[in-house]
Design a protein around this motif. Structure first.
Motif, PDB file in Angstrom:
ATOM      1  N   SER A  86      16.109  63.387  28.055  1.00  0.00           N
ATOM      2  CA  SER A  86      14.670  63.153  27.891  1.00  0.00           C
ATOM      3  C   SER A  86      13.772  64.214  28.513  1.00  0.00           C
ATOM      4  CB  SER A  86      14.307  61.780  28.441  1.00  0.00           C
ATOM      5  OG  SER A  86      14.783  60.775  27.579  1.00  0.00           O
ATOM      6  N   ILE A  87      14.319  65.175  29.211  1.00  0.00           N
ATOM      7  CA  ILE A  87      13.503  66.321  29.636  1.00  0.00           C
ATOM      8  C   ILE A  87      12.935  67.017  28.395  1.00  0.00           C
ATOM      9  CG2 ILE A  87      13.600  68.599  30.744  1.00  0.00           C
ATOM     10  CD1 ILE A  87      15.578  67.411  32.737  1.00  0.00           C
ATOM     11  N   THR A  88      13.611  66.851  27.268  1.00  0.00           N
ATOM     12  CA  THR A  88      13.095  67.340  25.986  1.00  0.00           C
ATOM     13  C   THR A  88      11.667  66.861  25.750  1.00  0.00           C
ATOM     14  OG1 THR A  88      15.346  67.312  25.062  1.00  0.00           O
ATOM     15  CG2 THR A  88      13.514  67.335  23.479  1.00  0.00           C
ATOM     16  N   LYS A  89      11.351  65.659  26.192  1.00  0.00           N
ATOM     17  CA  LYS A  89      10.021  65.095  25.957  1.00  0.00           C
ATOM     18  C   LYS A  89       8.918  65.947  26.580  1.00  0.00           C
ATOM     19  CE  LYS A  89      11.463  60.252  25.460  1.00  0.00           C
ATOM     20  NZ  LYS A  89      12.929  60.426  25.451  1.00  0.00           N
ATOM     21  N   THR A  90       9.184  66.570  27.721  1.00  0.00           N
ATOM     22  CA  THR A  90       8.166  67.403  28.361  1.00  0.00           C
ATOM     23  C   THR A  90       7.886  68.641  27.515  1.00  0.00           C
ATOM     24  OG1 THR A  90       9.033  66.622  30.488  1.00  0.00           O
ATOM     25  CG2 THR A  90       7.476  68.451  30.543  1.00  0.00           C
ATOM     26  N   PHE A  91       8.907  69.197  26.891  1.00  0.00           N
ATOM     27  CA  PHE A  91       8.720  70.329  25.981  1.00  0.00           C
ATOM     28  C   PHE A  91       7.861  69.904  24.784  1.00  0.00           C
ATOM     29  CE2 PHE A  91      12.354  71.691  28.381  1.00  0.00           C
ATOM     30  CZ  PHE A  91      12.437  73.065  28.267  1.00  0.00           C
ATOM     31  N   VAL A  92       8.215  68.776  24.192  1.00  0.00           N
ATOM     32  CA  VAL A  92       7.518  68.317  22.991  1.00  0.00           C
ATOM     33  C   VAL A  92       6.066  67.972  23.311  1.00  0.00           C
ATOM     34  CG1 VAL A  92       7.460  66.481  21.246  1.00  0.00           C
ATOM     35  CG2 VAL A  92       9.637  67.551  21.871  1.00  0.00           C
ATOM     36  N   ALA A  93       5.827  67.292  24.427  1.00  0.00           N
ATOM     37  CA  ALA A  93       4.462  66.968  24.821  1.00  0.00           C
ATOM     38  C   ALA A  93       3.642  68.233  25.038  1.00  0.00           C
ATOM     39  CB  ALA A  93       4.463  66.118  26.091  1.00  0.00           C
ATOM     40  N   ASP A 165      13.821  58.299   9.050  1.00  0.00           N
ATOM     41  CA  ASP A 165      14.526  57.028   8.863  1.00  0.00           C
ATOM     42  C   ASP A 165      14.473  56.185  10.129  1.00  0.00           C
ATOM     43  OD1 ASP A 165      15.184  57.781   6.292  1.00  0.00           O
ATOM     44  OD2 ASP A 165      17.196  58.488   6.829  1.00  0.00           O
ATOM     45  N   MET A 166      14.619  56.834  11.291  1.00  0.00           N
ATOM     46  CA  MET A 166      14.598  56.095  12.551  1.00  0.00           C
ATOM     47  C   MET A 166      13.204  55.532  12.828  1.00  0.00           C
ATOM     48  SD  MET A 166      17.277  58.349  14.868  1.00  0.00           S
ATOM     49  CE  MET A 166      16.643  59.992  14.503  1.00  0.00           C
ATOM     50  N   VAL A 167      12.169  56.310  12.504  1.00  0.00           N
ATOM     51  CA  VAL A 167      10.803  55.820  12.681  1.00  0.00           C
ATOM     52  C   VAL A 167      10.537  54.634  11.763  1.00  0.00           C
ATOM     53  CG1 VAL A 167       8.357  56.383  12.374  1.00  0.00           C
ATOM     54  CG2 VAL A 167       9.872  57.995  13.557  1.00  0.00           C
ATOM     55  N   ARG A 168      10.970  54.703  10.512  1.00  0.00           N
ATOM     56  CA  ARG A 168      10.767  53.576   9.585  1.00  0.00           C
ATOM     57  C   ARG A 168      11.455  52.304  10.097  1.00  0.00           C
ATOM     58  NH1 ARG A 168      11.859  57.742   5.741  1.00  0.00           N
ATOM     59  NH2 ARG A 168       9.907  58.395   4.728  1.00  0.00           N
ATOM     60  N   PHE A 169      12.619  52.464  10.669  1.00  0.00           N
ATOM     61  CA  PHE A 169      13.343  51.321  11.236  1.00  0.00           C
ATOM     62  C   PHE A 169      12.497  50.628  12.301  1.00  0.00           C
ATOM     63  CE2 PHE A 169      16.042  49.807  14.739  1.00  0.00           C
ATOM     64  CZ  PHE A 169      16.842  48.886  14.086  1.00  0.00           C
ATOM     65  N   VAL A 170      11.854  51.407  13.156  1.00  0.00           N
ATOM     66  CA  VAL A 170      11.041  50.843  14.233  1.00  0.00           C
ATOM     67  C   VAL A 170       9.701  50.327  13.707  1.00  0.00           C
ATOM     68  CG1 VAL A 170       9.791  51.424  16.360  1.00  0.00           C
ATOM     69  CG2 VAL A 170      12.147  52.197  16.038  1.00  0.00           C
ATOM     70  N   ALA A 171       9.100  51.071  12.788  1.00  0.00           N
ATOM     71  CA  ALA A 171       7.781  50.687  12.263  1.00  0.00           C
ATOM     72  C   ALA A 171       7.819  49.323  11.571  1.00  0.00           C
ATOM     73  CB  ALA A 171       7.268  51.746  11.298  1.00  0.00           C
ATOM     74  N   SER A 186       9.934  54.419  25.077  1.00  0.00           N
ATOM     75  CA  SER A 186      10.493  54.347  23.727  1.00  0.00           C
ATOM     76  C   SER A 186      10.790  55.751  23.209  1.00  0.00           C
ATOM     77  CB  SER A 186       9.521  53.646  22.770  1.00  0.00           C
ATOM     78  OG  SER A 186       9.954  53.797  21.433  1.00  0.00           O
ATOM     79  N   ASN A 187      12.042  55.997  22.884  1.00  0.00           N
ATOM     80  CA  ASN A 187      12.410  57.296  22.316  1.00  0.00           C
ATOM     81  C   ASN A 187      11.718  57.548  20.980  1.00  0.00           C
ATOM     82  OD1 ASN A 187      14.275  58.337  24.299  1.00  0.00           O
ATOM     83  ND2 ASN A 187      15.666  56.710  23.679  1.00  0.00           N
ATOM     84  N   THR A 188      11.397  56.481  20.273  1.00  0.00           N
ATOM     85  CA  THR A 188      10.770  56.635  18.964  1.00  0.00           C
ATOM     86  C   THR A 188       9.390  57.282  19.066  1.00  0.00           C
ATOM     87  OG1 THR A 188      11.971  54.661  18.274  1.00  0.00           O
ATOM     88  CG2 THR A 188      10.218  55.419  16.816  1.00  0.00           C
ATOM     89  N   ASN A 189       8.696  57.053  20.174  1.00  0.00           N
ATOM     90  CA  ASN A 189       7.406  57.717  20.369  1.00  0.00           C
ATOM     91  C   ASN A 189       7.533  59.224  20.193  1.00  0.00           C
ATOM     92  OD1 ASN A 189       5.638  55.531  20.989  1.00  0.00           O
ATOM     93  ND2 ASN A 189       6.523  55.404  23.044  1.00  0.00           N
ATOM     94  N   TYR A 190       8.621  59.787  20.701  1.00  0.00           N
ATOM     95  CA  TYR A 190       8.770  61.245  20.658  1.00  0.00           C
ATOM     96  C   TYR A 190       9.381  61.742  19.357  1.00  0.00           C
ATOM     97  CZ  TYR A 190       6.526  62.224  24.970  1.00  0.00           C
ATOM     98  OH  TYR A 190       5.550  62.391  25.923  1.00  0.00           O
ATOM     99  N   LEU A 191      10.058  60.869  18.615  1.00  0.00           N
ATOM    100  CA  LEU A 191      10.386  61.246  17.239  1.00  0.00           C
ATOM    101  C   LEU A 191       9.090  61.431  16.455  1.00  0.00           C
ATOM    102  CD1 LEU A 191      13.383  58.938  16.235  1.00  0.00           C
ATOM    103  CD2 LEU A 191      13.431  61.219  17.254  1.00  0.00           C
ATOM    104  N   LEU A 192       8.132  60.525  16.688  1.00  0.00           N
ATOM    105  CA  LEU A 192       6.824  60.653  16.028  1.00  0.00           C
ATOM    106  C   LEU A 192       6.114  61.927  16.470  1.00  0.00           C
ATOM    107  CD1 LEU A 192       5.539  56.977  16.121  1.00  0.00           C
ATOM    108  CD2 LEU A 192       5.656  58.426  14.073  1.00  0.00           C
ATOM    109  N   ALA A 262      13.849  64.859  18.727  1.00  0.00           N
ATOM    110  CA  ALA A 262      12.764  65.353  19.574  1.00  0.00           C
ATOM    111  C   ALA A 262      12.588  64.539  20.848  1.00  0.00           C
ATOM    112  CB  ALA A 262      11.455  65.363  18.791  1.00  0.00           C
ATOM    113  N   SER A 263      13.318  63.444  20.983  1.00  0.00           N
ATOM    114  CA  SER A 263      13.230  62.660  22.213  1.00  0.00           C
ATOM    115  C   SER A 263      14.275  63.064  23.238  1.00  0.00           C
ATOM    116  CB  SER A 263      13.372  61.162  21.917  1.00  0.00           C
ATOM    117  OG  SER A 263      14.705  60.828  21.576  1.00  0.00           O
ATOM    118  N   GLY A 264      15.249  63.947  22.853  1.00  0.00           N
ATOM    119  CA  GLY A 264      16.268  64.247  23.852  1.00  0.00           C
ATOM    120  C   GLY A 264      17.367  65.217  23.488  1.00  0.00           C
ATOM    121  N   GLU A 265      17.187  66.094  22.501  1.00  0.00           N
ATOM    122  CA  GLU A 265      18.320  66.880  22.017  1.00  0.00           C
ATOM    123  C   GLU A 265      18.590  68.191  22.746  1.00  0.00           C
ATOM    124  OE1 GLU A 265      18.002  69.491  18.458  1.00  0.00           O
ATOM    125  OE2 GLU A 265      16.202  68.342  18.017  1.00  0.00           O
ATOM    126  N   ILE A 266      17.674  68.679  23.563  1.00  0.00           N
ATOM    127  CA  ILE A 266      17.787  70.042  24.108  1.00  0.00           C
ATOM    128  C   ILE A 266      19.029  70.229  24.972  1.00  0.00           C
ATOM    129  CG2 ILE A 266      16.734  71.628  25.797  1.00  0.00           C
ATOM    130  CD1 ILE A 266      14.048  71.058  24.587  1.00  0.00           C
TER     131      ILE A 266
END
Length: 391
Positions: A86-93, A165-171, A186-192, A262-266
């Motif tokens: 999830s340090i990936t999230k800081t990059f994306v933000a 697809d993952m976002v649609r599942f949550v939405a 929520s990891n989905t926030n960062y997929l968005l 985008a929530s954690g792949e780096i």
């Protein structure tokens, strides 16, 4: 490669002692004995290995303990690559905030305005997805108060998943709470957030991370692998214990990280993460107003608070840590610097026999982080269970 089908282990995601290695770049006379001891204790408690990088008034220092691979003798490389989670999230933000600086969107824009195809609640804003106040559930499994897990979408980390697809599942699921009224990771926030970057720039979000952060800072050992399974170059192996598996531990080093995207792949190194954190804290990546917005922290648990892709732990009045932690199967990571700029610490723990969800594991990692940033534990470390973890 066996198929891993333990959804709870994905999100949550024999003790090996090894020797403690230290960097030749350590400042002569700098006392790192308490850090050495904390690393040894972490490995003795069941981690397979650990590597750490510290930058403080004594200089730059790296160290490691344990072994890079079970049943082998090689130590953990202090320049090894690892999954940062999830340090990936800081990059994306950071990239999203750069787009705000360029006038391509506003923090209080409804996400639905830019990504209408998901039918999101129009009250959910860009700020909310970055701060985890959207109310959206996560596409991975969610912990419940009784310690069990709600089912998620992810049941096989060998599969390639698409973020849409993952976002649609949550939405399609009810919100956990009214947007903006509470906080839930929520990891989905960062997929968005990743999809938002792609919609606004017309290029993959990973390319924007390279263009705006990786290349300008010369972080050449940082990678966004997409569906790539390998960790290239020197690295330590991570392990997990699956209750339904005959083997004691399973090597999960090689996996398809598309389920986090985008929530954690780096994949990165302690040195590259230190360069990134120094640039972020030093004002090189964001204008002052947006750097301040990133640090608009919302209290979430005990001494912990969360901003926009950035968390904060107020360990003591003189030791407030800002950064992010992360987990991927087999790997736990930390990237924190003191708010006053006095010290920065980056850590990778390769998991082993110690359950990464257990209080004992949290306490051991917390002890190492606290010791590296704030000094010996005897000087006032809070109980780990009162503040750990964020992500």
């Amino acid at each position: 490669m066996r198929i891993l089908r333990c959804a709870a282990a994905i999100v949550a995601v024999v003790a090996l002692t090894g020797s403690v290695a230290t960097s030749a770049a350590a400042v002569p006379g700098a006392d790192r004995s308490t850090v050495h001891q904390a690393m040894r204790e972490l490995v003795a408690a069941g981690a397979t290995g650990v590597q750490i990088r510290i930058h403080d008034e004594a200089g730059d220092w790296t160290g490691s303990a344990g072994v890079a691979e079970r049943d082998r003798t090689e130590g953990v490389p202090t320049d090894g690559r690892f999954r940062v989670g999830s340090i990936t999230k800081t990059f994306v933000a950071t990239v999203v905030l750069q787009l705000v600086a360029e006038g391509r969107l506003q923090l209080d824009d409804p996400v639905h305005r830019h990504l209408p195809e998901f039918g999101l609640d129009p009250r959910i804003t860009v700020r909310m997805i970055l701060q985890h106040t959207s109310g959206l559930r996560t596409h991975t499994t969610e912990p419940k108060p009784d310690g069990t897990f709600e089912p998620g979408l992810i049941d096989d980390v060998e599969r390639t998943y698409l973020p849409a697809d993952m976002v649609r599942f949550v939405a399609a699921k009810p919100l956990k709470f009214e947007p903006g009224t509470n906080w839930a990771y929520s990891n989905t926030n960062y997929l968005l957030a990743g999809l938002l970057i792609e919609r606004l720039t017309g290029t993959p979000y990973a390319w924007q991370v390279y263009l705006r952060i990786v290349a300008p800072l010369g972080m050449w050992r940082t990678e966004l692998p997409g569906a790539g399974r390998e960790i290239l170059g020197p690295h330590a192996h991570g392990y997990m214990d699956f209750p339904d598996d005959d083997a004691t531990l399973v090597d999960v080093t090689r996996l398809n990280p598309s389920f986090v995207g985008a929530s954690g792949e780096i994949i990165s190194t302690t040195q590259d993460l230190d360069v990134f954190l120094a640039a972020l804290q030093g004002g090189r990546l964001l204008p002052p107003a947006l750097a301040a917005a990133m640090r608009d922290f919302r209290p979430v648990e005990s001494i912990a608070s969360y901003g926009l892709g950035l968390s904060q732990f107020a360990f003591r009045p003189d030791c407030v840590a800002q950064g992010h932690n992360g987990r991927m199967p087999g790997y736990t990571s930390q990237m924190y610097g003191t708010a006053d700029g006095r010290a920065r610490v980056t850590i990778s723990v390769t998991e082993g026999a110690l359950d990464p969800l257990s209080g004992a594991f949290h306490a051991s990692v917390a002890r190492l982080l606290f010791t590296a940033l704030c000094g010996p534990v005897g000087s006032g470390m809070p109980t780990a269970g009162t503040w750990w973890p964020i992500g």
